[in-house]
Enzyme design. Structure first.
Site, PDB file in Angstrom:
ATOM      1  N   VAL A 131       1.012  -1.594  -0.179  1.00  0.00           N
ATOM      2  CA  VAL A 131       0.335  -0.063  -0.001  1.00  0.00           C
ATOM      3  C   VAL A 131       1.094   1.446  -0.023  1.00  0.00           C
ATOM      4  CG1 VAL A 131      -2.048   1.089   1.358  1.00  0.00           C
ATOM      5  CG2 VAL A 131      -1.956  -1.053   1.284  1.00  0.00           C
ATOM      6  N   ALA A 169       2.396   1.651  -3.762  1.00  0.00           N
ATOM      7  CA  ALA A 169       0.805   1.828  -4.407  1.00  0.00           C
ATOM      8  C   ALA A 169       0.692   3.772  -4.186  1.00  0.00           C
ATOM      9  CB  ALA A 169      -0.644   1.465  -3.792  1.00  0.00           C
ATOM     10  N   GLU A 170       0.694   3.951  -2.981  1.00  0.00           N
ATOM     11  CA  GLU A 170      -0.002   5.350  -2.699  1.00  0.00           C
ATOM     12  C   GLU A 170       1.525   6.169  -2.762  1.00  0.00           C
ATOM     13  OE1 GLU A 170      -1.279   8.660   0.764  1.00  0.00           O
ATOM     14  OE2 GLU A 170      -1.291   6.398   1.095  1.00  0.00           O
ATOM     15  N   THR A 171       2.413   5.855  -2.876  1.00  0.00           N
ATOM     16  CA  THR A 171       3.707   6.601  -3.950  1.00  0.00           C
ATOM     17  C   THR A 171       3.768   6.894  -4.828  1.00  0.00           C
ATOM     18  OG1 THR A 171       4.949   6.012  -1.728  1.00  0.00           O
ATOM     19  CG2 THR A 171       6.473   6.811  -3.770  1.00  0.00           C
ATOM     20  N   SER A 230       0.028   8.924  -5.992  1.00  0.00           N
ATOM     21  CA  SER A 230       0.010  10.819  -5.398  1.00  0.00           C
ATOM     22  C   SER A 230       1.038  11.371  -6.264  1.00  0.00           C
ATOM     23  CB  SER A 230       0.502  10.205  -3.836  1.00  0.00           C
ATOM     24  OG  SER A 230       0.751   9.893  -3.075  1.00  0.00           O
TER      25      SER A 230
END
Length: 149
Positions: A67, A70-72, A75
């Site tokens: 996660v 994925a968020e990196t 974003s």
């Protein structure tokens, strides 16, 4: 850009210039986890992360590590879309873990689902070295005026 002018798009920057343009570079968490950006464009962002050092007690890649990767990626994609007048802030993320990884490197690829005026959404597919899908994630970012940050 090295000449001191603002780029027309963050996607126009090299990876090194992009990271240098961020307020805290890659950020301590990304550095600790060994996340490395390998490609940046308007239509996809790619990064790798080692499994070693990012495992849960059974030796499997930690779902939370997937996660973070994925968020990196999502974003970054949202920030590229938002630039220069807005910044992206995550408001929702989810992940489905398809299979485990116990060694090697995983690679995440983020592609846009929606790029609007106030929201951006990306799908992130994380695969192992054999190209098998380990995780699918989706992130939604609000795009807020840069002067409000």
């Amino acid at each position: 850009m090295t000449d001191g002018t603002a780029p027309e798009s963050l996607a126009d920057l090299s990876i090194e210039e992009f990271v240098a343009a961020m307020p805290q570079g890659m950020g301590k968490l990304n550095e600790t986890m060994g996340i490395e950006i390998t490609e940046i464009s308007r239509d996809h962002i790619v990064a790798t992360m080692p499994v070693a050092g990012n495992t849960q007690p059974y030796g499997l890649l930690h779902g939370g590590a997937s996660v973070v990767l994925a968020e990196t990626l999502g974003s970054i994609g949202s920030a590229i879309h938002a630039y220069p007048d807005k910044i992206a802030v995550g408001v929702d993320i989810n992940a489905t873990h398809h299979r485990s990884a116990t060694s090697g490197i995983v690679t995440g690829v983020a592609t846009p689902i929606h790029r609007g005026r106030t929201m951006a959404a990306f799908e992130i597919v994380i695969s192992n070295e054999e190209g098998k899908r380990v995780c699918t994630s989706r992130i939604t970012c609000a795009l807020i005026p840069a002067d409000r940050a």
